[in-house]
Design an enzyme around this catalytic site. Structure first.
Site: not given
Length: 481
Positions: A85, A160, A184
C-alpha cells in the site's frame, strides 16, 4: 462465479504457486511476467496501482530464480509477487500517501514489514492506491483518481486499502500488504471476497513511515485470497523488533491449531438504531449458525460491548489533530492541494485546543479498559459483519441507504473502529454473497494477542461452509484486453 478444472497461474493461491516453484515446475521469472501481463490488461479498468516497479520486480524475481535453481530458497514466500500500500515506506519507490502534498516524496528506508518481505524473498510489484492520508472508506484521491472493484467496476473496493484489495481480487497479485486504522483492511476484504487480517496492535513491528493519524490505531494488514495464504504472509510479517517497543509487549506469535478447544462466541449485526442491510444480516446469521452446528462453539447474540458515540468522539479528535499536524508543514500550499475531506478535517484540527486533545487522550484508556472488560469477560471471540452494507458506487462517499436508513460513512464503518481502539485481533473472511453477486464479509474478533483464536475459528467456519471460495472470481478477472 466461474469454476475451472485446471486453474491458470493467476487463479492459484500463493501457497500453491510456492509449491510449484519449490519443485522446479515454475520459475519466479515466469510467474512475475504472468502477473505483469495481467496488470497491463486489467489496471486500466481498475486503477489499483499508484506505482508499478516492473524493473525492480524483475531483478528480485531473477534472484529468486537463481536461489530456487540452486536449492536455497529463503522460504515459501521466495519468488512470490506481493503488492504494498502507498502509505508504507519502500526504499526506492514513491510514497505519496494518496496526496498531492507528497507527490515527489520517496523514502530512503523500508518499513520493518517491507524488510521482512525482502528477507523472505518476496517480489515487490509496486505500490497500491490509497485515499489521501488513508482516511477514507473508499479509495479516491486527487493524485490517484478512483479505484474500482473487480466484481463490478462501477463500485468501490472500499478504503483505505482499496488498491491492495483490487490487486488481489482481480488476480493481478496473489498477496497484498495494506494497513488498518479503523477497518481499512477488513472492509475492502469484505467488499472484494478476500481474507484480511487486522493483527493485534504491536504484533507486526513498525518503524519508518508517515505520522500516525490516530495514535496506535493503525496496524499492518495482510490480505490474501485464501486463509492458508493469509497465514503464510502473517508468519513472515509477525514478530517483535526492538525498534518498535509496542511489538515487545506481546508473547511470540503462534498459529498452532486448537481443534479441541471450545469457543464462546458472541455476535451482533446492529448498534442501536444503526442496522445492517437485510442481506448482510442474513449472511452473518448463516455464518454463526454454521459455527454453532459444527460443534465446538457456544454462540449467542450479544449487545455491542462499546459506546459508539464515545468512540466516534475520540476518533474525530485524534484524526483531526493528526491531519492538522501533517498539513501545517506545507504552509498555505495544503489549502489548495488537499482533498475537500482532508481540508475540512485539518481545519477542524487546527482549531482544536491542547485541552481538547488531552481530553481525548484521557478518554481513550478508559474506553479501552471498559470495552475490553465487557467484551472478553465471558467470550473468546465476537463475530460481526465487516460492514453493514456491501460495496456501493465508486463516485459516492457512502451507500445511499444502510439498514433501511439514510447512509453515512460513519455508519458504514461502525463495525471496524472499536477493534482498533482496543488493539484487538480481527480476521475478515468471505461469507455468503449478496443475491446480486457482491461479496459480503464477516469478521471474527478476539482479544489483543488472539491471532490463534481468530485463525482457528476462521478455519472452522470455512470447513462448515463447505464452499470453494478460492475459486470464485469476478468476471473482470477473465478480461482479455
Amino acid at each position: 462465479m466461474t469454476h475451472l478444472d485446471d486453474p491458470a497461474l493467476w487463479q492459484r493461491d500463493a501457497t500453491a504457486l510456492s509449491a510449484l516453484i519449490g519443485r522446479g515446475a515454475l520459475s519466479p521469472e515466469t510467474l512475475l511476467e504472468h502477473f505483469l501481463d495481467r496488470i497491463a490488461r486489467l489496471e486500466p479498468h481498475l486503477n489499483a496501482f499508484a506505482h508499478l516497479d516492473a524493473e525492480g520486480a524483475r531483478a528480485a524475481a531473477a534472484e529468486a530464480g537463481r536461489r530456487a535453481r540452486e536449492g536455497r530458497r529463503l522460504g515459501p514466500l521466495d519468488g512470490i509477487p506481493v503488492t504494498v500500500k502507498d502509505n508504507l515506506f519502500v526504499r526506492g519507490m514513491p510514497a505519496r500517501w494518496g496526496s498531492l502534498l507528497f507527490r515527489d516524496f520517496a523514502p530512503e528506508q523500508d518499513d520493518i514489514c517491507v524488510e521482512r518481505l525482502r528477507a523472505a524473498g518476496a517480489v515487490l510489484l509496486g505500490k497500491t492506491t490509497t485515499p489521501e492520508f488513508a482516511l477514507s472508506g473508499r479509495t479516491v484521491s486527487r493524485i490517484g483518481g478512483i479505484t474500482r472493484n473487480p466484481w463490478n467496476p462501477a463500485l468501490t473496493p472500499g478504503g483505505s486499502s482499496g488498491g491492495a484489495a483490487a490487486s488481489v481480487a482481480a488476480g493481478m497479485a496473489p498477496l497484498a500488504i495494506g494497513t488498518d486504522a479503523g477497518g481499512s483492511t477488513r472492509l475492502p476484504a469484505g467488499y472484494t471476497g478476500l481474507y484480511g487480517l487486522r493483527p493485534s496492535t504491536g504484533r507486526i513491528a513498525r518503524r519508518h513511515g508517515f505520522p500516525p493519524m490516530a495514535l496506535d490505531f493503525q496496524v499492518i494488514g495482510p490480505m490474501a485470497r485464501s486463509l492458508r495464504d493469509l497465514e503464510l504472509l502473517y508468519d513472515v510479517l509477525a514478530g517483535p523488533d526492538p525498534r518498535d517497543p509496542a511489538s515487545l509487549r506481546l508473547p511470540p506469535p503462534a498459529l498452532a491449531a486448537e481443534p479441541a478447544r471450545h469457543f464462546r462466541i458472541g455476535w451482533f449485526d446492529a448498534i442501536g438504531e444503526e442496522a445492517s442491510d437485510p442481506e448482510v444480516a442474513e449472511t452473518l446469521r448463516e455464518a454463526v449458525g454454521l459455527l454453532a452446528s459444527a460443534g465446538g462453539c457456544t454462540v449467542e447474540e450479544i449487545a455491542p460491548p462499546f459506546d459508539l458515540a464515545a468512540l466516534r468522539g475520540i476518533w474525530s479528535t485524534l484524526t483531526a489533530a493528526g491531519a492538522a499536524r501533517v498539513v501545517r508543514r506545507f504552509g498555505d500550499r495544503w489549502q489548495a492541494e488537499a482533498t475537500p475531506f482532508i481540508l475540512a478535517l485539518a481545519q477542524r484540527g487546527l482549531a482544536l485546543s491542547a485541552a481538547d486533545l488531552v481530553d481525548a487522550l484521557d478518554r481513550l484508556p478508559a474506553f479501552r479498559a471498559e470495552v475490553s472488560a465487557r467484551a472478553w469477560a465471558e467470550l473468546d471471540a465476537i463475530v460481526t459483519p465487516c460492514a453493514p452494507a456491501p460495496a456501493w458506487r465508486a463516485e459516492e462517499e457512502h451507500p445511499a441507504r444502510i439498514g433501511g436508513r439514510p447512509g453515512s460513512a460513519l455508519t458504514q464503518g461502525m463495525f471496524g473502529g472499536w477493534v482498533n481502539a482496543i488493539g484487538a485481533a480481527a480476521l475478515a473472511l468471505p461469507g455468503r454473497p449478496h443475491p446480486d453477486g457482491r461479496p459480503i464479509g464477516v469478521q471474527i474478533i478476539a482479544p489483543c494477542g488472539g491471532e490463534t483464536v481468530v485463525f482457528e475459528i476462521a478455519r472452522r467456519l470455512d470447513r462448515a461452509a463447505a464452499t470453494d471460495r478460492e475459486r470464485r472470481w469476478p468476471a473482470m478477472a477473465f478480461l482479455d484486453a
